[in-house]
Write an enzyme that holds these catalytic residues in place. Structure first.
Site, PDB file in Angstrom:
ATOM      1  CB  SER A   8      22.660 -10.109  45.819  1.00  9.20           C
ATOM      2  OG  SER A   8      23.002 -10.725  47.049  1.00  9.20           O
ATOM      3  CG  HIS A  33      18.404  -9.609  46.715  1.00  6.60           C
ATOM      4  ND1 HIS A  33      17.064  -9.935  46.613  1.00  6.60           N
ATOM      5  CD2 HIS A  33      19.035 -10.740  47.102  1.00  6.60           C
ATOM      6  CE1 HIS A  33      16.900 -11.214  46.916  1.00  6.60           C
ATOM      7  NE2 HIS A  33      18.088 -11.731  47.233  1.00  6.60           N
ATOM      8  CG  ASP A  35      20.743 -12.770  49.515  1.00  7.17           C
ATOM      9  OD1 ASP A  35      19.637 -13.242  49.201  1.00  7.17           O
ATOM     10  OD2 ASP A  35      21.520 -12.231  48.711  1.00  7.17           O
ATOM     11  CG  MET A  37      21.845 -16.790  53.910  1.00  9.06           C
ATOM     12  SD  MET A  37      23.259 -17.385  52.972  1.00  9.06           S
ATOM     13  CE  MET A  37      22.928 -16.638  51.376  1.00  9.06           C
ATOM     14  CG  HIS A  66      16.043 -14.060  49.584  1.00  6.32           C
ATOM     15  ND1 HIS A  66      16.942 -14.613  48.701  1.00  6.32           N
ATOM     16  CD2 HIS A  66      15.209 -15.078  49.943  1.00  6.32           C
ATOM     17  CE1 HIS A  66      16.680 -15.892  48.523  1.00  6.32           C
ATOM     18  NE2 HIS A  66      15.633 -16.217  49.277  1.00  6.32           N
ATOM     19  CG  MET A  68      17.544 -17.810  51.828  1.00  7.44           C
ATOM     20  SD  MET A  68      19.033 -17.468  50.876  1.00  7.44           S
ATOM     21  CE  MET A  68      19.145 -15.708  51.147  1.00  7.44           C
ATOM     22  CG  MET A 137      15.217 -19.464  45.526  1.00  9.79           C
ATOM     23  SD  MET A 137      16.004 -17.853  45.729  1.00  9.79           S
ATOM     24  CE  MET A 137      17.745 -18.318  45.648  1.00  9.79           C
ATOM     25  CG  ASP A 175      18.258 -14.573  44.526  1.00  6.18           C
ATOM     26  OD1 ASP A 175      19.408 -14.363  44.112  1.00  6.18           O
ATOM     27  OD2 ASP A 175      17.942 -14.542  45.737  1.00  6.18           O
TER      28      ASP A 175
HETATM   29  C1  DX5 Z   1      21.676 -17.074  47.156  1.00  8.63           C
HETATM   30  C2  DX5 Z   1      21.152 -15.677  47.359  1.00  8.63           C
HETATM   31  C3  DX5 Z   1      21.404 -14.775  46.214  1.00  8.63           C
HETATM   32  C4  DX5 Z   1      22.863 -14.568  45.874  1.00  8.63           C
HETATM   33  C5  DX5 Z   1      22.909 -14.530  44.389  1.00  8.63           C
HETATM   34  O1  DX5 Z   1      21.182 -17.891  48.135  1.00  8.63           O
HETATM   35  O2  DX5 Z   1      19.755 -15.688  47.593  1.00  8.63           O
HETATM   36  O3  DX5 Z   1      20.727 -13.540  46.338  1.00  8.63           O
HETATM   37  O4  DX5 Z   1      23.442 -13.388  46.379  1.00  8.63           O
HETATM   38  O5  DX5 Z   1      24.225 -14.514  43.981  1.00  8.63           O
HETATM   39  P1  DX5 Z   1      24.649 -14.670  42.465  1.00  8.63           P
HETATM   40  O6  DX5 Z   1      23.985 -13.556  41.692  1.00  8.63           O
HETATM   41  O7  DX5 Z   1      26.141 -14.532  42.530  1.00  8.63           O
HETATM   42  O8  DX5 Z   1      24.189 -16.017  42.007  1.00  8.63           O
HETATM   43 ZN    ZN Z   2      18.671 -13.746  47.500  1.00  9.42          ZN
END
Ligand code: DX5
Ligand code: ZN
Length: 217
Positions: A8, A33, A35, A37, A66, A68, A137, A175
């Site tokens: 990620s 990956h 993310d 948000m 991903h 969010m 998750m 994840d």
């Molecule tokens: C959290 C993200 C993850 C995050 C995971 O909301 O979706 O992808 O980067 O981070 P770690 O591996 O540090 O838990």
């Molecule tokens: Zn993620």
């Protein structure tokens, strides 16, 4: 098939994104990956389309995006244009999930659905045949570096059972809080893909850490 590793970039050095993308290119990782948000669906804001476009210019592996975000539908084709190969949306954010999944696939991307830790796996029963990926998750989404929620291991087993029962071909990705211990339990439970952010980027030797994760199966 060995476990898919999707580092990620949320935990990369944002002042050196190209360097970190090239590290992943050179590693045994399989996907990137990414993310996204929006500060509405989750209590954090990360980055959006122009950053994904910039990553795509250097990435030599598929982008596993991903989302969010609360309002997905108006942006699906923009994520395709920015370079997403897999687009995962949250079950909790999509009122018309079936339509959203069809649009993602019509755009030529693989379609995934993410489940928050409290959302029962069985709610995917009537959509699982259409999915390429289920993202379990193992933390509440929004931040890297959180503690793994152990119930995710059981949820991976439940998802695999649902997939087998329904003849779906979806992969199961996990994840949040993945390290060598939790990763081993998840692979044992049937996980096909592992996301890892802080465990990779906070380690002394990210290439070796990725190789260790990749060796879990
Ligand atoms: C959290 C993200 C993850 C995050 C995971 O909301 O979706 O992808 O980067 O981070 P770690 O591996 O540090 O838990
Ligand atoms: Zn993620």
């Amino acid at each position: 098939m060995s476990v898919i590793i999707s580092p990620s970039l949320l935990s990369c050095d944002f002042a050196n994104v190209q360097r970190d993308v090239e590290m992943i290119n050179a590693s045994s990782a399989d996907w990137f990956h990414i993310d996204v948000m929006d500060g509405v669906f989750v209590p954090n804001i990360s980055f959006g389309l122009p950053v994904i476009e910039a990553i795509k210019r250097h990435a030599k592996k598929p982008l596993d995006v991903h989302l969010m975000i609360q309002n997905v539908d108006p942006y699906i084709s923009d994520f395709k244009k920015a370079g997403a190969d897999i687009l995962t949306v949250h079950y909790e954010a999509c009122t018309h999930l079936h339509r959203t999944i069809q649009v993602i696939k019509a755009e030529g991307m693989k379609a995934g659905v993410a489940l928050n830790p409290h959302t029962p796996v069985d709610l995917l029963q009537d959509i699982i045949a259409d999915l390429d990926l289920v993202l379990i998750m193992s933390v509440n989404p929004g931040f890297g570096g959180q503690k793994f929620i152990n119930n995710a291991v059981l949820r991976v087993e439940q998802t695999k059972n649902l997939i087998h029962r329904t003849g779906s071909h979806a992969l199961v990705e996990v994840d949040g809080g993945v390290n060598l211990q939790t990763g081993a339990e998840l692979v044992e439970a049937g996980a096909d893909a592992l996301v890892a952010g802080s465990f990779v980027f906070n380690s002394k030797d990210p290439l070796a850490t990725i190789a260790d994760l990749k060796a879990l199966k």
